[in-house]
Design an enzyme around this catalytic site. Structure first.
Site, PDB file in Angstrom:
ATOM      1  N   GLY A  48     -36.693  28.113  13.092  1.00  0.00           N
ATOM      2  CA  GLY A  48     -36.805  26.707  13.994  1.00  0.00           C
ATOM      3  C   GLY A  48     -38.024  25.862  12.459  1.00  0.00           C
ATOM      4  CB  THR A  49     -37.727  23.331  10.227  1.00  0.00           C
ATOM      5  OG1 THR A  49     -36.363  22.487  11.182  1.00  0.00           O
ATOM      6  CG2 THR A  49     -36.263  24.340   9.989  1.00  0.00           C
ATOM      7  CB  THR A  50     -40.779  19.817   9.590  1.00  0.00           C
ATOM      8  OG1 THR A  50     -40.146  20.477   9.173  1.00  0.00           O
ATOM      9  CG2 THR A  50     -42.405  19.279   9.995  1.00  0.00           C
ATOM     10  CE  LYS A  81     -37.875  22.587  15.593  1.00  0.00           C
ATOM     11  NZ  LYS A  81     -37.480  22.941  14.283  1.00  0.00           N
TER      12      LYS A  81
END
Lengths: 271, 224
Positions: A48-50, A81
């Site tokens: 997962g990123t930002t 997320k």
């Protein structure tokens, strides 16, 4: 499954993780004995990123992009997320997506379990510390490359204010004053918020700033997904104030994203 | 060598049952009843903090009468069972029937094997969803389970309360009417119970995922 009744000395109390450990189902066992990094064995898994969060006049807003990447591939376009941890707090995750989502589920269960067993809610600080302990318990998995870094925020019912907490991989817990962003696009998101944040912002302005932060992160970081106008995929945005957690609808986020895009378009190719 | 006295098994069981019933009859009673929007749990309980009625899971509530420490132990065990099951499988897989069964097994085991039986009677209530109706599982000190689709009365004076409540009972009652009837049935002809004497909670279809809601003093006062 028999009724889980314990001897007084063995009683796990209101702690759900302790209950799982006592029942022989500890959620924090290392995946393999060798302890080497999974990536060194050529294994890839989604990341997962930002995630960005900031404070406004009446509470906090948290926003997360929808992309998960596996190396240089896009693994998922619609991953979520940002989650309600309970009625008064929100948690966003960056890092190894599989164990991170599982940790959120464990965290949500733990908060509700405590509330039901004890008959009262944990304080916001108590919740933040619980998450810290879970991250620390995950350290052996982190050593194998399954790093989980959450961002936690919520409404403090005792102090009557919104608060934001960040973590490191060892479970270290740090409180932020007004904003923070994590993940691969975190630095760009932080800079955007830093330039746009004001004291006592309205909810609408704070939501708009959080969406801009994700937009700028996606602009600079290939692992962060921007608003997808063709498929209609927009960031997940949630706020927590004195009335509790509320998630913005897709229509609201789409409208706020469109406004950000219109503003960007007016700057033309100069940007 | 001393020879132990022979006691007939019937006598042992009868003595244990009498012991448990005596303990239960000392406490005050409660009513679990199905109304229009869900399930109403009304207990006579002057304490604000020692609860007889509590939340177990999204659509499941627990109520107990008898010895407080014993039914509270069962309440916590029920929450542990439900949360573990929901975490291991999914939230949809947690149901009252299986919880009632593990309670019944445990109470039955304690009744026959332990020094003393538990002096409790408990109720597991599950709010219905779609075509599945709401259900009440009434479990006795010896593990006997009874399932009810209308109402259930727990505690010492349950027979006369049941008679009073059953005479008026309607499944499509509003909350206000159902509560009024439950309070009158609990009080009987001689006593008039007020909001301060009651502990009331509902499992309501209008509450979202977590259907359980405690009705505090101000809410009770306006409803009564």
């Amino acid at each position: 499954m028999a009724l889980p009744v314990f001897e007084t000395r063995e009683d796990p109390g209101p702690n759900f993780v302790n209950l799982l450990v006592r029942s022989g189902a500890s959620p924090f066992e290392p995946l393999c004995a060798s302890g080497s990094e999974l990536s060194s064995k050529g294994m890839t898994f989604p990341h997962g990123t930002t995630i960005a969060a900031l404070r406004y006049a009446d509470g906090i807003v948290m926003a997360g992009d929808r992309r998960a990447t596996e190396g240089n591939f896009i693994a998922h376009r619609r991953i979520e997320k940002v989650f309600a941890a309970d009625r008064y707090s929100v948690v966003g995750i960056a890092g190894a997506a599989g164990p991170a989502v599982e940790m959120v589920r464990l965290f949500q269960t733990q908060l509700e379990h405590y509330e039901k067993v004890e008959g009262v809610n944990l304080s916001l600080e108590g919740k933040a510390n619980q998450l810290s302990q879970m991250i620390r318990a995950n350290l052996s998995m982190a050593m194998q490359g399954l790093v989980i870094v959450p961002l936690f925020a919520g409404w403090d019912l005792q102090r009557k204010t919104g608060r934001i907490f960040t973590y490191d991989v060892t479970g270290g817990r740090y409180e932020e004053v007004a904003y923070h962003a994590i993940g691969s696009g975190g630095k760009d998101a932080r800079t955007t918020i830093k330039l746009g944040i004001k004291e006592e912002m309205s909810r609408t302005d704070a939501v708009s700033l959080a969406i801009s932060a994700l937009y700028e992160a996606a602009d600079e970081d290939s692992a962060t997904g921007g608003p997808d106008l063709i498929r209609g995929i927009y960031p997940i945005v949630a706020t927590v104030d004195r009335t509790g957690f509320s998630k913005l609808t897709d229509t609201e986020v789409a409208a706020a994203s469109q406004a950000v895009i219109t503003l960007k378009r007016s700057a033309g190719e100069a940007q | 060598m001393t020879v132990p006295f022979y006691v007939a098994p019937e006598q042992v069981m009868k003595d244990r049952a009498d012991y448990a019933r005596k303990g239960i009859s000392r406490g005050r009673s409660l009513i679990g009843s199905i109304y229009k929007d869900g399930i109403l749990l009304t207990a006579e309980n002057p304490s604000r903090s020692l609860h007889k009625v509590s939340e177990i899971y999204d659509r499941i509530a627990f109520a107990g009468v008898g010895k407080y420490n014993e039914f509270d132990q069962l309440r916590v065990a029920g929450i542990r069972h439900a949360d573990t099951k929901g975490f291991t499988y999914s939230r949809d897989d947690v149901d009252a029937r299986s919880l009632a069964n593990v309670y019944a097994q445990y109470l039955g085991q304690v009744f026959t094997h332990e020094m003393k039986p538990m002096e409790v009677e408990i109720l597991v209530a599950e709010l219905g969803i779609d075509e599945f109706p709401s259900q009440l599982f009434h479990i006795l000190y010896d593990g006997t389970v009874m399932d009810e689709s209308r109402f259930s009365v727990l505690g010492g004076d349950s027979e006369s309360i049941s008679e009073r409540f059953g005479a008026d009972y309607q499944p499509d009652w509003s909350l206000e009417v159902a509560l009024g009837a439950a309070v009158r049935a609990l009080g009987g002809p001689e006593r008039d119970l007020g909001p301060r004497d009651l502990e009331v909670a509902i499992l309501s279809k209008n509450n979202g995922r977590r259907a359980f809601d405690r009705l505090g003093y101000p809410a009770l006062e306006s409803l009564l």
